[in-house]
Design a protein around this motif. Structure first.
Motif, mmCIF file in Angstrom:
data_model
loop_
_atom_site.group_PDB
_atom_site.id
_atom_site.type_symbol
_atom_site.label_atom_id
_atom_site.label_comp_id
_atom_site.label_asym_id
_atom_site.label_seq_id
_atom_site.Cartn_x
_atom_site.Cartn_y
_atom_site.Cartn_z
ATOM 1 N N VAL A 1 38.320 8.840 -25.751
ATOM 2 C CA VAL A 1 37.053 9.557 -25.622
ATOM 3 C C VAL A 1 35.935 8.573 -25.283
ATOM 4 C CG1 VAL A 1 35.406 11.075 -26.768
ATOM 5 C CG2 VAL A 1 37.852 11.246 -27.309
ATOM 6 N N TRP A 2 35.242 8.852 -24.204
ATOM 7 C CA TRP A 2 34.054 8.078 -23.819
ATOM 8 C C TRP A 2 32.844 8.848 -24.336
ATOM 9 C CZ3 TRP A 2 31.968 7.509 -18.145
ATOM 10 C CH2 TRP A 2 30.889 6.599 -18.133
ATOM 11 N N GLU A 3 32.376 8.442 -25.487
ATOM 12 C CA GLU A 3 31.299 9.172 -26.166
ATOM 13 C C GLU A 3 29.971 9.073 -25.409
ATOM 14 O OE1 GLU A 3 31.335 11.061 -28.767
ATOM 15 O OE2 GLU A 3 33.231 10.634 -29.812
ATOM 16 N N ASP A 4 29.741 7.938 -24.750
ATOM 17 C CA ASP A 4 28.437 7.676 -24.141
ATOM 18 C C ASP A 4 28.377 8.025 -22.664
ATOM 19 O OD1 ASP A 4 27.543 6.670 -26.613
ATOM 20 O OD2 ASP A 4 28.383 4.695 -26.169
ATOM 21 N N ALA A 5 29.299 8.856 -22.206
ATOM 22 C CA ALA A 5 29.279 9.251 -20.793
ATOM 23 C C ALA A 5 27.965 9.958 -20.466
ATOM 24 C CB ALA A 5 30.459 10.167 -20.485
ATOM 25 N N PRO A 6 27.408 9.722 -19.291
ATOM 26 C CA PRO A 6 26.121 10.337 -18.930
ATOM 27 C C PRO A 6 26.113 11.855 -19.057
ATOM 28 C CG PRO A 6 26.717 8.646 -17.345
ATOM 29 C CD PRO A 6 27.905 8.821 -18.239
ATOM 30 N N GLU A 7 27.244 12.471 -18.761
ATOM 31 C CA GLU A 7 27.315 13.935 -18.811
ATOM 32 C C GLU A 7 27.728 14.456 -20.179
ATOM 33 O OE1 GLU A 7 31.232 12.400 -16.983
ATOM 34 O OE2 GLU A 7 29.120 11.809 -17.158
ATOM 35 N N GLY A 8 27.802 13.576 -21.172
ATOM 36 C CA GLY A 8 28.233 13.952 -22.507
ATOM 37 C C GLY A 8 29.646 13.470 -22.773
#
Length: 393
Positions: free
Chosen positions: A180-187
């Protein structure tokens, strides 16, 4: 009818062999089966992975059975692969389940290549065929919600994760997983990728000490600091919601996985009939055997429905619903059949040397794969009532 003749009768519906291709795969497994069966007790007693069996599966060309023929493999479809695994479980439950995890990781991109002309899957499938790579699945750890942490770094993502139920981990080549990429720009989003098991940042924890399926080597795998390059990410999706890929996974993977459990139930049935034939005749024992065969037939019918969906349907929420209903029915009736097998066999079933006790433990694993009974019933209910199922998994 003599006990020996009675023991020789086996259920024949649905037919275990879908076509000539399935016959060839089943014949190969049947040839390997006695050696698998000879090793199963030692693996069960020591919680040791069935490594020798996997080596023989590789040598027989079964690792690449599901790779499309034009990419160098055997071209087997879900029906053929399921028949192969069903037969395998008659000889060694753990080998069948662990090999099912590799097999479905091959079958999913193979379906995408054949049905969707998805060019990105070709390099992996070619490598599986040419190098006889074993692909690992981290099972429930990587269901719809995802697990683990992906941190953006220059050129890629640093992964920190602990992946449970990674069957065949002692000898696997590539772990097909995600984080999980928590800090992705799209959420928060889930990244999907493969990680080489030889990475210095990957460790098999050796903690598989289980009730049943003890030879699957389904240890937790720790990933600590492996960097996946940006080009190594196969998919980015929103976390916690169904993605179209998961409808493909549901349709293709679960008939393959549950073929192993169906084979376990069939094996238990055959042993129980042979053992019941040695008991003092009684209407009670006859009734137990009849109830057992009725439960087994229900499991076979439900599994046949799963296979038909995989072979003929299109992935969708509706197809996933039908597949998961059938998955619940296979599990429910296979569990019931093996429980009745224990009763029909009598007190002899309690002895480990007779093998039925091990099958009773092995079949319990059918409870735990997604979608488990609660979420599956909620999903089916929402489909029936026309409600949103996006976050039900």
């Amino acid at each position: 009818m003599t006990p020996a003749a009675q023991a020789a009768i086996k259920p024949d519906f649905p037919a275990p062999l879908a076509d000539t291709g399935a016959t060839d795969l089943v014949a190969k497994v049947r040839g390997l089966g006695p050696a698998f069966a000879a090793r199963i007790q030692a693996a069960d007693d020591s919680d040791s992975f069935v490594a020798a069996n996997f080596a023989e599966l590789k040598a027989a060309g079964l690792v690449e059975a599901g790779v499309p023929a034009d990419l160098g493999g055997g071209g087997a479809g879900v029906a053929e692969l399921s028949a192969m695994l069903r037969e395998m479980a008659h000889h060694c439950s753990s080998t069948a389940l662990a090999f099912a995890m590799h097999t479905h990781q091959v079958a999913i991109p193979a379906w995408r290549w054949v049905r969707q002309q998805a060019a990105p899957v070709a390099p992996l499938l070619k490598r599986v065929a040419a190098e006889r790579l074993v692909l690992l699945s981290s099972g429930g750890s990587d269901w719809v919600a995802g697990s683990g942490k992906a941190e953006k770094v220059e050129g890629g993502y640093r992964i920190a994760a602990r992946k449970a139920f990674t069957s065949a981990s002692p000898i696997g080549d590539i772990l097909m997983t995600g984080a999980v990429w928590e800090d992705a720009p799209e959420g928060p989003c889930v990244l999907h990728f493969g990680i080489p098991m030889k990475s210095p940042h990957v460790k098999v924890l050796g903690n598989w000490k289980s009730m049943g399926m003890r030879g699957t080597g389904s240890h937790d795998v720790m990933i600590d600091g492996h960097v996946v390059p940006e080009e190594g990410v196969a998919l980015k999706r929103k976390q916690g919601e169904w993605h179209p890929l998961f409808h493909i996974i549901s349709m293709i993977a679960f008939p393959i996985i549950y073929a192993a459990y169906l084979g376990v139930a069939e094996n238990a049935r055959d042993r129980a009939v042979a053992m019941a034939g040695q008991r003092r005749p009684s209407d009670h024992v006859v009734s137990l055997v009849g109830r057992m065969d009725t439960e087994l037939r229900a499991a076979q019918m439900a599994h046949a429905a799963m296979v038909r969906l995989a072979e003929t349907a299109s992935p969708s929420a509706a197809t996933t619903n039908e597949t998961m209903i059938a998955r619940t029915l296979v599990a429910r009736h296979a569990l019931a059949a093996v429980e009745l097998a224990m009763e029909a066999a009598g007190g002899a079933a309690f002895y480990r040397d007779n093998g039925l006790e091990r099958l009773f433990r092995d079949i319990q694993g059918a409870r735990y794969h997604p979608m488990q009974q609660g979420p599956q019933a909620t999903y089916a209910g929402k489909i029936a009532l026309g409600e949103d199922i996006a976050t039900v998994f």
